[in-house]
Design a protein around this motif. Structure first.
Motif, mmCIF file in Angstrom:
data_model
loop_
_atom_site.group_PDB
_atom_site.id
_atom_site.type_symbol
_atom_site.label_atom_id
_atom_site.label_comp_id
_atom_site.label_asym_id
_atom_site.label_seq_id
_atom_site.Cartn_x
_atom_site.Cartn_y
_atom_site.Cartn_z
ATOM 1 N N THR A 249 1.320 7.219 12.679
ATOM 2 C CA THR A 249 1.001 6.114 11.785
ATOM 3 C C THR A 249 0.575 6.649 10.423
ATOM 4 O O THR A 249 0.361 7.853 10.256
ATOM 5 N N THR A 250 0.449 5.761 9.473
ATOM 6 C CA THR A 250 -0.020 6.164 8.145
ATOM 7 C C THR A 250 -1.461 6.626 8.240
ATOM 8 O O THR A 250 -2.141 6.414 9.249
ATOM 9 N N LYS A 251 -1.949 7.221 7.159
ATOM 10 C CA LYS A 251 -3.304 7.767 7.173
ATOM 11 C C LYS A 251 -4.339 6.688 7.470
ATOM 12 O O LYS A 251 -5.325 6.935 8.142
ATOM 13 N N GLY A 252 -4.110 5.488 6.953
ATOM 14 C CA GLY A 252 -5.040 4.394 7.218
ATOM 15 C C GLY A 252 -4.734 3.629 8.488
ATOM 16 O O GLY A 252 -5.391 2.621 8.780
ATOM 17 N N HIS A 253 -3.718 4.093 9.261
ATOM 18 C CA HIS A 253 -3.307 3.462 10.525
ATOM 19 C C HIS A 253 -2.836 2.025 10.333
ATOM 20 O O HIS A 253 -2.870 1.233 11.268
ATOM 21 N N ARG A 254 -2.397 1.669 9.132
ATOM 22 C CA ARG A 254 -1.962 0.305 8.868
ATOM 23 C C ARG A 254 -0.620 0.305 8.148
ATOM 24 O O ARG A 254 -0.377 1.123 7.265
ATOM 25 N N GLU A 255 0.213 -0.632 8.529
ATOM 26 C CA GLU A 255 1.448 -0.850 7.791
ATOM 27 C C GLU A 255 1.100 -1.470 6.434
ATOM 28 O O GLU A 255 0.191 -2.290 6.333
ATOM 29 N N ARG A 256 1.801 -1.057 5.382
ATOM 30 C CA ARG A 256 1.550 -1.666 4.079
ATOM 31 C C ARG A 256 2.858 -1.853 3.327
ATOM 32 O O ARG A 256 3.852 -1.185 3.620
ATOM 33 N N THR A 257 2.841 -2.754 2.368
ATOM 34 C CA THR A 257 4.009 -3.046 1.552
ATOM 35 C C THR A 257 3.746 -2.581 0.131
ATOM 36 O O THR A 257 2.695 -2.898 -0.446
ATOM 37 N N VAL A 258 4.684 -1.825 -0.420
ATOM 38 C CA VAL A 258 4.499 -1.209 -1.729
ATOM 39 C C VAL A 258 5.544 -1.747 -2.711
ATOM 40 O O VAL A 258 6.742 -1.776 -2.381
ATOM 41 N N PRO A 259 5.125 -2.179 -3.896
ATOM 42 C CA PRO A 259 6.077 -2.689 -4.884
ATOM 43 C C PRO A 259 6.876 -1.552 -5.524
ATOM 44 O O PRO A 259 6.375 -0.433 -5.672
ATOM 45 N N VAL A 260 8.115 -1.858 -5.911
ATOM 46 C CA VAL A 260 9.000 -0.856 -6.518
ATOM 47 C C VAL A 260 9.613 -1.447 -7.793
ATOM 48 O O VAL A 260 10.120 -2.572 -7.774
ATOM 49 N N PRO A 261 9.582 -0.703 -8.915
ATOM 50 C CA PRO A 261 10.244 -1.189 -10.129
ATOM 51 C C PRO A 261 11.742 -1.404 -9.882
ATOM 52 O O PRO A 261 12.353 -0.703 -9.077
ATOM 53 N N GLU A 262 12.327 -2.348 -10.594
ATOM 54 C CA GLU A 262 13.721 -2.707 -10.360
ATOM 55 C C GLU A 262 14.667 -1.533 -10.585
ATOM 56 O O GLU A 262 15.603 -1.322 -9.806
ATOM 57 N N PHE A 263 14.414 -0.751 -11.652
ATOM 58 C CA PHE A 263 15.318 0.367 -11.939
ATOM 59 C C PHE A 263 15.313 1.376 -10.800
ATOM 60 O O PHE A 263 16.331 1.998 -10.480
ATOM 61 N N LEU A 264 14.136 1.552 -10.170
ATOM 62 C CA LEU A 264 14.015 2.519 -9.081
ATOM 63 C C LEU A 264 14.612 1.976 -7.789
ATOM 64 O O LEU A 264 15.253 2.716 -7.038
ATOM 65 N N MET A 265 14.423 0.689 -7.529
ATOM 66 C CA MET A 265 14.967 0.106 -6.304
ATOM 67 C C MET A 265 16.483 0.254 -6.257
ATOM 68 O O MET A 265 17.066 0.511 -5.197
ATOM 69 N N ALA A 266 17.126 0.111 -7.411
ATOM 70 C CA ALA A 266 18.583 0.265 -7.449
ATOM 71 C C ALA A 266 18.991 1.664 -6.989
ATOM 72 O O ALA A 266 19.983 1.845 -6.275
ATOM 73 N N ARG A 267 18.224 2.675 -7.373
ATOM 74 C CA ARG A 267 18.538 4.053 -6.973
ATOM 75 C C ARG A 267 18.231 4.282 -5.494
ATOM 76 O O ARG A 267 18.950 5.033 -4.818
ATOM 77 N N ILE A 268 17.157 3.655 -4.994
ATOM 78 C CA ILE A 268 16.834 3.792 -3.571
ATOM 79 C C ILE A 268 17.926 3.149 -2.723
ATOM 80 O O ILE A 268 18.329 3.691 -1.687
#
Length: 379
Positions: A249-268
């Motif tokens: 699990t993550t360090k905090g043992h919790r699932e989380r949602t992270v925002p992504v800039p539009e220019f970066l999301m296109a590359r991902i």
């Protein structure tokens, strides 16, 4: 009631205190040179028996080594990386010094002297030993303290000789905050090379703009990429332990949602093309998880040198992500959620310097309030 009897030895008369243990069986304590000394000990022993704080003296002969392995076994539920740190500290720091020492023989002054004298043994024969860093000393204390604290809870000791130790403070590591320009210059140098380097460059951009930990990014699967909402859903953390990748699990043992800039999301999204939902977004060319780049060599540090930026690690890009987010208007709570901190207080402790402008804003608003009061004829 305790009874006191005199007996003879080659060295002269001695006194013995005979008493009943909490389980009802009889035992004794021998070797008192005077009857008065025997009476004082018997009185103290009776008080501890009545108060429920009595400790069987025989337990004091148990060695740290006998308890250490059991203590480690009780930490089996820890993440492998966290447990491995304790195992290494036990094997390298604690066990060599305390393995054969009876727990009743350990004195606080001995523990303090041991902590103060911990060193790192050099790998070269001609090198001088140097003092162990604050983190290493704190871990060493944590292990020995934990073992003896359990002995106190099990009534094998009356008090923990590790309590009240003076420990070194961890030095505050200087944070490196890259600007948009320096971050992109670094990314360009990472991208200079093979097709695989192009994928790495997107990974570096993701670290710099989302604040993901390396293991969170390299553990990300295609199903965790929400292109429509421009979000990454972080569930796993792929950590390298003894040369192997351990996924948890993550360090905090919790699932989380992270925002992504539009220019970066296109590359991902480009990195996800042709892959299934369970495939890794960034994988090793030979398959499996992408390992953490070496700190002193390899593609990461080569790109750092070419970009002529301060020496940074992948984890340091969390600082850059925090800085860029705050400069874009993110508040403490939003930054906490983005970075996966357990509380906003922790975020402020780590990044208080990024919110200095907020203090300027407070003074400006106070000036404006007083100005309005004066303008309205106030005192």
């Amino acid at each position: 009631m305790a009874s006191i009897k005199k007996y003879s030895t080659a060295a002269g008369d001695r006194y013995r205190v005979r008493y009943r243990k909490p389980d009802g069986t009889q035992t004794d304590r021998r070797g008192f040179a005077t009857k008065k000394a025997a009476e004082v000990w018997a009185a103290d022993n009776t008080v501890s028996l009545n108060a429920g704080t009595w400790v069987d003296p025989r337990h004091g002969k148990t060695t740290v080594g006998e308890l250490g392995e059991e203590w480690l076994a009780r930490r089996s539920r820890l993440k492998r990386s966290a447990r491995q740190r304790l195992v290494t500290t036990w094997e390298v720091r604690v066990k060599p010094r305390w393995e054969h020492t009876p727990i009743a023989d350990i004195r606080p002054t001995q523990v303090q002297a041991w902590l103060d004298g911990l060193t790192i043994v050099p790998k070269r024969d001609d090198a001088e030993p140097r003092a162990l860093g604050a983190t290493g000393v704190i871990y060493a204390h944590q292990v020995l303290n934990g073992i003896l604290a359990d002995a106190v809870r099990d009534r094998m000791l009356t008090a923990n000789p590790c309590s009240g130790m003076t420990l070194p403070r961890k030095g505050q590591k200087r944070k490196v905050y890259l600007t948009h320009e320096t971050l992109h210059r670094f990314v360009d140098e990472v991208a200079a090379g093979s097709v695989d380097a192009q994928a790495r460059s997107v990974l570096v951009l993701t670290l710099g703009y989302t604040g993901l930990r390396w293991g969170e990014a390299t553990g990300l699967r295609v199903r965790g990429v929400n292109a429509l909402r421009r979000r990454l859903v972080i569930r796993d953390n792929a950590v390298e332990v003894n040369g192997e990748i351990e996924v948890g699990t993550t360090k905090g043992h919790r699932e989380r949602t992270v925002p992504v800039p539009e220019f970066l999301m296109a590359r991902i999204v480009e990195q996800c093309e042709g892959k299934g939902p369970d495939d890794l977004v960034w994988a090793h060319p030979g398959g499996g998880y992408l390992p953490l780049p070496p700190y002193t060599r390899g593609w990461w540090q080569q790109a750092v040198k070419r970009a002529e930026i301060p020496r940074i690690t992948p984890h340091d890009l969390r600082h850059t992500a925090a800085s860029l987010a705050v400069s874009a208007g993110a508040n403490v709570k939003a930054l906490q959620k983005m970075l996966g901190h357990v509380s906003a207080a922790m975020t402020l402790d780590v990044y208080a310097d990024l919110f200095d402008d907020d203090l300027d804003d407070v003074s400006r608003r106070l000036d404006e309030a007083v100005g309005r009061m004066w303008a309205n004829g106030g005192v």
